[in-house]
Design a protein around this motif. Structure first.
Motif, PDB file in Angstrom:
ATOM      1  N   ALA A  16     -46.062  19.137  21.910  1.00 47.74           N
ATOM      2  CA  ALA A  16     -45.745  20.565  21.806  1.00 47.74           C
ATOM      3  C   ALA A  16     -44.793  20.829  20.653  1.00 47.74           C
ATOM      4  CB  ALA A  16     -45.148  21.064  23.120  1.00 47.74           C
ATOM      5  N   THR A  17     -43.803  19.967  20.494  1.00 51.06           N
ATOM      6  CA  THR A  17     -42.860  20.107  19.394  1.00 51.06           C
ATOM      7  C   THR A  17     -43.570  19.932  18.056  1.00 51.06           C
ATOM      8  OG1 THR A  17     -41.107  19.254  20.798  1.00 51.06           O
ATOM      9  CG2 THR A  17     -40.686  19.264  18.439  1.00 51.06           C
ATOM     10  N   GLY A  18     -44.463  18.983  17.973  1.00 55.50           N
ATOM     11  CA  GLY A  18     -45.208  18.753  16.741  1.00 55.50           C
ATOM     12  C   GLY A  18     -46.086  19.938  16.389  1.00 55.50           C
ATOM     13  N   PHE A  19     -46.750  20.512  17.383  1.00 49.82           N
ATOM     14  CA  PHE A  19     -47.599  21.684  17.118  1.00 49.82           C
ATOM     15  C   PHE A  19     -46.763  22.899  16.733  1.00 49.82           C
ATOM     16  CE2 PHE A  19     -50.779  19.546  20.018  1.00 49.82           C
ATOM     17  CZ  PHE A  19     -51.637  19.196  19.001  1.00 49.82           C
ATOM     18  N   ALA A  20     -45.625  23.083  17.369  1.00 54.00           N
ATOM     19  CA  ALA A  20     -44.775  24.229  17.061  1.00 54.00           C
ATOM     20  C   ALA A  20     -44.234  24.142  15.642  1.00 54.00           C
ATOM     21  CB  ALA A  20     -43.623  24.315  18.058  1.00 54.00           C
ATOM     22  N   ASN A  21     -43.884  22.947  15.206  1.00 48.41           N
ATOM     23  CA  ASN A  21     -43.359  22.781  13.856  1.00 48.41           C
ATOM     24  C   ASN A  21     -44.440  22.949  12.790  1.00 48.41           C
ATOM     25  OD1 ASN A  21     -40.780  22.339  14.760  1.00 48.41           O
ATOM     26  ND2 ASN A  21     -40.980  20.115  14.796  1.00 48.41           N
ATOM     27  N   ALA A  22     -45.703  22.745  13.168  1.00 48.92           N
ATOM     28  CA  ALA A  22     -46.779  22.832  12.195  1.00 48.92           C
ATOM     29  C   ALA A  22     -47.167  24.283  11.892  1.00 48.92           C
ATOM     30  CB  ALA A  22     -47.999  22.077  12.699  1.00 48.92           C
ATOM     31  N   GLN A  23     -46.769  25.212  12.737  1.00 47.13           N
ATOM     32  CA  GLN A  23     -47.139  26.608  12.533  1.00 47.13           C
ATOM     33  C   GLN A  23     -46.311  27.227  11.410  1.00 47.13           C
ATOM     34  OE1 GLN A  23     -46.515  28.326  16.368  1.00 47.13           O
ATOM     35  NE2 GLN A  23     -48.500  27.693  17.127  1.00 47.13           N
ATOM     36  N   LYS A  24     -46.970  28.025  10.601  1.00 45.69           N
ATOM     37  CA  LYS A  24     -46.259  28.752   9.551  1.00 45.69           C
ATOM     38  C   LYS A  24     -46.013  30.168  10.056  1.00 45.69           C
ATOM     39  CE  LYS A  24     -46.938  28.135   5.235  1.00 45.69           C
ATOM     40  NZ  LYS A  24     -47.525  28.223   3.898  1.00 45.69           N
ATOM     41  N   ILE A  25     -44.746  30.544  10.065  1.00 43.81           N
ATOM     42  CA  ILE A  25     -44.342  31.841  10.582  1.00 43.81           C
ATOM     43  C   ILE A  25     -43.593  32.593   9.489  1.00 43.81           C
ATOM     44  CG2 ILE A  25     -42.939  33.016  12.311  1.00 43.81           C
ATOM     45  CD1 ILE A  25     -43.360  30.594  14.135  1.00 43.81           C
ATOM     46  N   ALA A 135     -51.089  33.082   2.121  1.00 45.24           N
ATOM     47  CA  ALA A 135     -49.970  32.140   2.236  1.00 45.24           C
ATOM     48  C   ALA A 135     -50.163  31.161   3.389  1.00 45.24           C
ATOM     49  CB  ALA A 135     -48.665  32.908   2.419  1.00 45.24           C
ATOM     50  N   GLY A 136     -51.173  31.378   4.201  1.00 42.55           N
ATOM     51  CA  GLY A 136     -51.438  30.469   5.314  1.00 42.55           C
ATOM     52  C   GLY A 136     -50.528  30.692   6.515  1.00 42.55           C
ATOM     53  N   TYR A 137     -49.963  31.885   6.653  1.00 40.74           N
ATOM     54  CA  TYR A 137     -49.122  32.164   7.810  1.00 40.74           C
ATOM     55  C   TYR A 137     -49.993  32.320   9.047  1.00 40.74           C
ATOM     56  CZ  TYR A 137     -45.639  33.397   4.276  1.00 40.74           C
ATOM     57  OH  TYR A 137     -44.800  33.392   3.209  1.00 40.74           O
ATOM     58  N   GLU A 138     -49.597  31.676  10.119  1.00 35.55           N
ATOM     59  CA  GLU A 138     -50.313  31.823  11.372  1.00 35.55           C
ATOM     60  C   GLU A 138     -49.769  33.008  12.166  1.00 35.55           C
ATOM     61  OE1 GLU A 138     -50.519  28.124  13.510  1.00 35.55           O
ATOM     62  OE2 GLU A 138     -50.786  27.023  11.649  1.00 35.55           O
ATOM     63  N   TRP A 139     -48.501  33.296  11.994  1.00 35.52           N
ATOM     64  CA  TRP A 139     -47.848  34.399  12.689  1.00 35.52           C
ATOM     65  C   TRP A 139     -47.001  35.170  11.692  1.00 35.52           C
ATOM     66  CZ3 TRP A 139     -49.100  34.888  17.772  1.00 35.52           C
ATOM     67  CH2 TRP A 139     -49.602  33.772  18.408  1.00 35.52           C
ATOM     68  N   THR A 140     -47.108  36.492  11.728  1.00 32.21           N
ATOM     69  CA  THR A 140     -46.258  37.341  10.902  1.00 32.21           C
ATOM     70  C   THR A 140     -45.665  38.402  11.813  1.00 32.21           C
ATOM     71  OG1 THR A 140     -47.724  36.990   9.018  1.00 32.21           O
ATOM     72  CG2 THR A 140     -46.176  38.815   8.859  1.00 32.21           C
ATOM     73  N   PHE A 141     -44.346  38.415  11.885  1.00 35.26           N
ATOM     74  CA  PHE A 141     -43.639  39.345  12.770  1.00 35.26           C
ATOM     75  C   PHE A 141     -43.008  40.472  11.974  1.00 35.26           C
ATOM     76  CE2 PHE A 141     -43.542  35.300  15.042  1.00 35.26           C
ATOM     77  CZ  PHE A 141     -43.958  35.676  16.295  1.00 35.26           C
ATOM     78  N   ALA A 152     -35.601  32.866  10.654  1.00 29.40           N
ATOM     79  CA  ALA A 152     -35.247  31.826   9.690  1.00 29.40           C
ATOM     80  C   ALA A 152     -36.460  31.437   8.858  1.00 29.40           C
ATOM     81  CB  ALA A 152     -34.696  30.597  10.412  1.00 29.40           C
ATOM     82  N   GLY A 153     -37.628  31.948   9.210  1.00 27.33           N
ATOM     83  CA  GLY A 153     -38.848  31.603   8.499  1.00 27.33           C
ATOM     84  C   GLY A 153     -38.961  32.360   7.188  1.00 27.33           C
ATOM     85  N   ALA A 154     -40.108  32.226   6.598  1.00 26.67           N
ATOM     86  CA  ALA A 154     -40.373  32.874   5.312  1.00 26.67           C
ATOM     87  C   ALA A 154     -40.416  34.387   5.482  1.00 26.67           C
ATOM     88  CB  ALA A 154     -41.700  32.375   4.764  1.00 26.67           C
ATOM     89  N   ASP A 155     -39.953  35.116   4.467  1.00 26.21           N
ATOM     90  CA  ASP A 155     -39.996  36.575   4.469  1.00 26.21           C
ATOM     91  C   ASP A 155     -41.127  37.004   3.551  1.00 26.21           C
ATOM     92  OD1 ASP A 155     -39.589  39.273   4.560  1.00 26.21           O
ATOM     93  OD2 ASP A 155     -37.598  39.237   3.652  1.00 26.21           O
TER      94      ASP A 155
END
Length: 166
Positions: A16-25, A135-141, A152-155
Motif C-alpha cells: 500500500a505504501t509503495g502504491f501510494a508513493n507511486a501516484q502523482k498528485i 504531466a501524468g498526474y493521477e490526481w489533481t485537487f 506538498a505535491g506539484a502545483d
C-alpha cells in the motif's frame, strides 16, 4: 496463526505504501485562475451593469410606491373608510408586486451568472484535464478547497494558466 496475520498485514502495508508513493498528485488554485481570466472579468462587468440596471428600476418603483403611500396617508382623513380600505389594498398589491420584481431581478442575475460561468468552468476543466494528462498526474485537487488539508505535491496552477494563455 498470529504470526501469519502479522506477516500478512506487514506485506499489505508495504504494498500500500509503495502504491501510494507511486501516484502523482498535483493541486490547482482554481480561484486564482478564475480571477485572472479575462472572461471572468467581462462577466463580472456584465453582471454589475445588470445589477445596477435592475436596482435602478426597483428604486424607481419603490420611490413611486412611497410617494403614493404618502399621498394616501395625507388624504386618509378626508376619505371614506371604504376608499381608505381600497387604497390600502392597492398599496399592499403594489408592495407585493415590488417584492416579486425584486425576486425576479435576483433570479435574472443568478441565471445570467450561471450561464456565463458554464463556458468558463468548462474551459478551465478542459485545461486542467489536458495539463494533468500531459504531466501524468493521477490526481489533481483544488488548492482553494477547504477539503485539502495538506499540500506538498506539484502545483499545476502555472501550467493551467499557461494552457489558458494567461
Amino acid at each position: 496463526m498470529n504470526k501469519l496475520n502479522v506477516l500478512l498485514v506487514a506485506v499489505v502495508m508495504i504494498f500500500a505504501t509503495g502504491f501510494a508513493n507511486a501516484q502523482k498528485i498535483a493541486s490547482v488554485d482554481i480561484n486564482a485562475i478564475f480571477t485572472s481570466m479575462p472572461e471572468m472579468k467581462a462577466l463580472d462587468t456584465q453582471l454589475q451593469a445588470l445589477q445596477t440596471s435592475k436596482q435602478g428600476e426597483l428604486e424607481k418603483q419603490g420611490k413611486s410606491l412611497q410617494d403614493l403611500m404618502a399621498k394616501y396617508q395625507k388624504e386618509a382623513a378626508t376619505q371614506t373608510p371604504a376608499i381608505n380600505e381600497q387604497r390600502s389594498q392597492e398599496v399592499q398589491k403594489l408592495q407585493d408586486n415590488l417584492q416579486q420584481l425584486y425576486a425576479a431581478a435576483q433570479k435574472d442575475i443568478a441565471e445570467k451568472r450561471d450561464a456565463g460561468l458554464a463556458p468558463i468552468e468548462k474551459k478551465i476543466n478542459d485545461a486542467i484535464s489536458k495539463v494533468s494528462k500531459a504531466a501524468g498526474y493521477e490526481w489533481t485537487f483544488d488548492a482553494s478547497s477547504p477539503a485539502l488539508l495538506y499540500k506538498a505535491g506539484a502545483d499545476a496552477t502555472p501550467a493551467v494558466k499557461k494552457e489558458l494563455g494567461l
